[in-house]
Structures are given as structure tokens and as C-alpha cells.
Motif scaffolding. Structure first.
Motif, short mmCIF file in Angstrom:
data_model
loop_
_atom_site.label_atom_id
_atom_site.label_comp_id
_atom_site.label_asym_id
_atom_site.label_seq_id
_atom_site.Cartn_x
_atom_site.Cartn_y
_atom_site.Cartn_z
N GLY A 330 6.33 49.53 -10.92
CA GLY A 330 6.91 48.01 -10.35
C GLY A 330 5.95 47.94 -10.99
N ALA A 331 4.66 48.06 -10.18
CA ALA A 331 3.18 47.03 -11.32
C ALA A 331 3.02 47.82 -12.40
CB ALA A 331 2.18 47.25 -10.57
N GLU A 332 3.71 49.03 -13.35
CA GLU A 332 3.10 49.52 -14.10
C GLU A 332 4.18 48.78 -14.86
OE1 GLU A 332 0.44 51.14 -17.51
OE2 GLU A 332 -0.28 50.31 -14.87
N ALA A 333 5.30 49.07 -14.78
CA ALA A 333 6.85 48.80 -15.58
C ALA A 333 6.79 47.17 -16.16
CB ALA A 333 7.73 48.65 -14.90
N ALA A 334 5.74 46.34 -15.27
CA ALA A 334 5.45 44.73 -15.69
C ALA A 334 4.07 44.50 -16.65
CB ALA A 334 5.71 44.18 -14.49
N PRO A 346 9.75 38.59 -13.71
CA PRO A 346 11.50 38.31 -12.89
C PRO A 346 12.52 39.54 -12.79
CG PRO A 346 10.52 36.56 -14.36
CD PRO A 346 9.72 37.75 -14.22
N LEU A 347 12.06 39.70 -14.69
CA LEU A 347 13.48 40.64 -14.84
C LEU A 347 13.41 42.17 -15.18
CD1 LEU A 347 13.64 40.08 -19.00
CD2 LEU A 347 15.65 39.35 -17.22
N ILE A 348 12.64 42.49 -14.00
CA ILE A 348 11.66 44.07 -13.84
C ILE A 348 12.33 43.90 -12.46
CG2 ILE A 348 10.09 44.93 -12.63
CD1 ILE A 348 10.09 46.00 -15.44
N CYS A 349 12.10 42.93 -11.72
CA CYS A 349 12.64 42.29 -10.18
C CYS A 349 14.02 42.36 -10.19
CB CYS A 349 12.14 40.91 -9.76
SG CYS A 349 10.23 41.21 -8.88
N ALA A 350 14.50 41.57 -11.10
CA ALA A 350 16.11 41.21 -11.01
C ALA A 350 16.76 43.01 -11.31
CB ALA A 350 16.40 40.70 -12.05
#
Length: 495
Positions: A330-334, A346-350
Motif C-alpha cells: 500500500g505504501a509503495e503503491a501510494a 485516498p484512491l489507493i485506500c478506496a
């Protein structure tokens, strides 16, 4: 929001002032040098990383304390003669005290020494945990009280520690460090199960699990005092103590500011949905796995002890492994996506929450027919949930002014627990099919993060603008004008 207020000062070479002798026209700089400005606070990079490592270690112990009792729950019930219904109150008392004390620690963390407050919290939870191991079986109410005190101590750390990291690192560095910090949520949770059950198995006495933890926490306290600095609020944004200012807005003004910060509001509701689901899974997943194995004939149906150590070990292992992988992904994608889309977080979280919903649904409905598929989808669901922990923290730190971050963390924790994992285990146990509602709750969380994305850039710009106005606290332009902090000639424009 931006405000331009020209304020000619002694740094302007043509400024003139009244000399002690009453003569005008001579440059002030001839005899009166401009007042010295404190050098920006700085820390060697290696010191910052050492401090982050210590904070991560303490976070590991923090979350081990959350779940160490769950690993020896049957032994605790037998020792104190606690019924199943009352055993659930152990976690309720723990979380309830955490909720009540989190706003207090948020207030202290924004206004007083964060290092001192963290030290007090560690002493509180370790002392309460150690003393609880010596309570007589006649005084079970004292054991409940001690769990409440442990919850109070852990509230100080969960509220304040992320704000310290936010003032030590910025941008990509902060994203990476927060990822490592939040890895220890699932790792600590899983190790809490494992340490409790393993120590009880080796020693034959569950209380030794509570006596080993204070030894580890004493080391943590020493490392905190020696190696972790207390940086000025906003230090990572190149603000020294002078930029933080001496004028403080009140707690009510801070809360009002956060209530109008829509990125904070919607992301907090998204976190609440995550807490609802993780609370239900953490409490009922071992029993769910046990019953699934009974249905397939892999387990003798002895429902007197439904949460066997094997089921806790399986779920603990899944939590640790998926947590580590999920937080890093998640952190690396963001971090990478943010380079091309400023609304990446927020798009990664959603996206991760919307993908979690079908995984949880399939894990539940497939359990009676194919247990292997149920395990796979449960693991995927936990992995996708874990993708968000560090990213959510980064959102909060980016949209809230530095001097208000402790209060923001406290409010997010309080709302997340009250509306999330405080009631979800009870609701899930009350209604037989309510486990399925977790899939729908997590969809609502995904929608909240989509709404966060709509407001993110504006709130980030406003937080940065307010942070650069040294003596305004969390007040906006209207508040500052009403208090006489903005001259009437200032031109304020909304971005």
C-alpha cells in the motif's frame, strides 16, 4: 487559502526608525542589527532513523499488549472464573479506557512535551500489566481495572507517536517510515497471540506472559529517553520553534477546524469502516475457522473450547504475513502513484477496500463447500485491508496543520473505535448472519475515501498555508480577522 500581508521590518535596507536620540533618517542596521532568527531545527539523518526504529519497536510492544490476553483467554477465564459473556468485557474495558483517554493525550501532545507524555504512557501500561499478573483470583474486578489502565497507557502512544514521525520525516521518506511503523500493527497483534499462548505452554502459567512484557518495555523506555528527540511541531516542513509560535488556539477551536477539514472527516469515516471489519474479524475469525474445520470433519466438535490454540495460531500467522505484505504494498503503491496523481493516497485506500469486500464475502460463503478457497480469500481480504494503515496516517499528516495533529490522531482513534470495533464483535455475535455485513460496511469505507479524494488537494494547500502563518494556531482567515490577528489590508483568497 493564501494571505499576503506586507510587513516592512528591519530586514528591509531602506527601513527607517526613531533613534534613541530622536533623529530620523539613519538606517536602523547601522547600530541595531536585525533580530536574530533561530536556526531551523535539524537532526542528522541517521539519528532520525534510529529514533524511528525505537518508535517502531515500541509500537510492536504496544499492539502485543492489545492481544496478549486473547492468546491466554481460556486460562484467564479458568483462573478468575469468568464467564464467556463477562470475558468479552475485558476488551470492552480496554477499548473504553483508550477512547476516554485518547482526546486527553491528543491535547497534551499538541501543547506539552511529547517525549514526556510517551514515557508516562509506557510506564503506565507496563506497570499495570505487571501488577495484573499478581492479582488474586478473588479480585477479578482488579484484573478488569488493570486492563483499563493498560488501555489508557496505550492511548498515549497510538495518539502521539505518529506525530513525532511526521515531524522527523517528510514526503517520500515519511511514507516509507510510516509504512514500517504500521507494519508492527499486524505483526504486534499476531505476536501477541503467539507470545501469550507460547509462554503459557512453556511455563504452565499464563501470568508469566504478563511478566515478560514489562522487561521488554523497560528496554523500550530507556531507548526512548536516550535516542528519541522531541522535534518542534512542523520541523519536517522546515519550521523551527519560531514558526510554531507562542499563541495557541483552544481545543474547541482545533476540533472545529478538524470538523471543517473534509479530507480529515471522510478519511476518519473510512478508517471507522476498517476498524469495524478488523474488530469483527479479530474476535470471531478463530471461531469461524474452528467451525469450518468441524463442518469438513477436520476437527472434533468440542464446542466447550471453541477458540483452540491451533485456530488462533493460524489466524495470528495470517495476520502477521498479510499485514507485512499489505502495508508495504500500500505504501509503495501510494508513493509511486502520487508522482502522477496528487490524489493517489485516498484512491489507493478506496480501491483496496472495494476489492476487500468481495474477498470477505467469498471467504464466508465458500467456507462450507471448500475450506481452502475460504482461507485464500480471507488472507486476500486481510492483505487488502492492511494496505491502508500507513497511507491513512500519511493523509492525516498532510491535511492537518502540525500543531493540531495530536488532536486529529486522538479524534480519529476515538471515532474509529466508538463506531467501529467497539460494537462490531457484539453485533456479529448477536446476529448469526451479520458477519456478512462486514462486506457491505467495507464498501461504505471505500466510498468515504473516494470523497476524501475530492477534497484532498484543497485541504493540503490550506494546511500548508496555515502552517506558514506563525501565530494563528488552527484559525482560518475569518477567525483571525475576528481576533485581530490579520490586518484589514491583508488580501485573503480562497484557493
Amino acid at each position: 487559502m493564501s494571505a499576503e500581508c506586507p510587513d516592512p521590518g528591519p530586514e528591509e535596507p531602506q527601513s527607517q526608525a526613531l533613534r534613541p536620540g530622536g533623529h530620523y533618517g539613519t538606517l536602523v542596521s547601522d547600530q541595531y542589527p536585525p533580530p536574530s532568527t533561530p536556526a531551523p531545527w535539524s537532526l542528522p539523518r541517521w539519528r532520525a532513523y534510529v529514533a524511528a526504529a525505537v518508535l517502531c519497536y515500541i509500537n510492536l510492544l504496544n499492539y502485543m499488549n492489545w492481544f496478549i490476553i486473547a492468546g491466554v483467554l481460556l486460562d484467564v477465564q479458568k483462573f478468575f472464573q469468568i464467564s464467556d459473556s463477562n470475558a468479552g468485557l475485558l476488551q470492552t474495558v480496554f477499548i473504553g479506557c483508550l477512547l476516554l483517554s485518547a482526546p486527553l493525550f491528543g491535547y497534551l501532545g499538541d501543547r506539552h512535551s511529547r517525549k514526556a507524555t510517551l514515557s508516562f504512557g509506557i510506564l503506565l501500561w507496563s506497570g499495570a500489566g505487571l501488577s495484573s499478573s499478581f492479582i488474586s483470583p478473588k479480585y477479578s474486578w482488579l484484573f478488569f481495572l488493570s486492563r483499563g489502565v493498560v488501555g489508557t497507557g496505550t492511548a498515549s502512544y497510538s495518539t502521539i507517536a505518529p506525530t513525532v514521525l511526521g515531524d522527523l520525516f517528510v514526503k517520500d521518506q515519511r511514507t516509507r517510515v510510516l509504512a514500517i511503523f504500521y507494519i508492527f500493527i499486524p505483526v504486534g497483534s499476531g505476536l501477541g497471540y503467539v507470545l501469550g499462548s507460547a509462554v503459557a505452554e512453556l511455563t504452565g502459567n499464563w501470568r508469566w506472559a504478563l511478566r515478560i512484557m514489562p522487561c521488554l518495555e523497560a528496554v523500550a523506555l530507556i531507548l526512548l529517553i536516550l535516542l528519541v528527540p522531541d522535534p518542534p511541531r512542523g520541523a519536517a516542513e522546515k519550521q523551527g520553534e519560531k514558526a510554531v509560535g507562542t499563541l495557541r488556539s483552544s481545543w474547541c477551536e482545533d476540533v472545529r477546524y478538524l470538523g471543517r477539514n473534509w479530507s480529515f472527516v471522510w478519511s476518519t469515516l473510512g478508517v471507522t469502516s476498517m476498524a469495524f471489519v478488523t474488530g469483527a474479524l479479530g474476535f470471531w475469525a478463530p471461531k469461524f475457522l474452528f467451525e469450518a474445520r468441524v463442518i469438513h470433519g477436520w476437527q472434533v466438535p468440542d464446542f466447550q473450547e471453541p477458540g483452540s490454540s491451533q485456530d488462533s495460531l493460524i489466524f495470528g500467522t495470517l495476520t502477521v504475513v498479510t499485514g507485512i505484505i499489505g502495508v508495504i504494498l500500500g505504501a509503495e503503491a501510494a508513493r509511486r502513484y502520487k508522482k502522477v496523481n496528487p490524489r493517489a493516497e485516498p484512491l489507493i485506500c478506496a480501491s483496496s477496500l472495494l476489492a476487500t469486500a468481495p474477498c470477505l464475502y467469498l471467504a464466508l460463503v465458500l467456507a462450507p463447500t471448500t475450506l481452502l478457497a475460504s482461507y485464500v480469500f480471507l488472507a486476500l481480504g486481510e492483505l487488502l485491508l492492511s494496505c491502508n494503515w500507513a497511507v491513512v496516517a500519511d493523509i492525516l499528516l498532510s491535511v492537518v496543520v502540525p500543531r493540531c495533529r495530536g488532536t486529529a490522531e486522538a479524534l480519529q482513534i476515538t471515532v474509529g473505535h466508538i463506531l467501529g470495533d467497539t460494537g462490531s464483535p457484539y453485533l456479529t455475535g448477536l446476529l448469526q448472519q451479520s458477519f456478512l455485513c462486514c462486506a457491505f460496511v467495507i464498501i461504505l469505507g471505500g466510498g468515504c475515501f473516494l470523497l476524501t479524494a475530492l477534497h484532498l488537494e484543497r485541504d493540503q494547500a490550506q494546511a500548508q498555508a496555515r502552517a506558514q502563518q506563525p501565530d494563528t494556531g488552527t484559525l482560518d482567515s475569518k477567525d483571525m480577522e475576528s481576533k485581530g490577528l490579520l490586518p484589514g489590508i491583508c488580501a485573503s483568497t480562497e484557493d
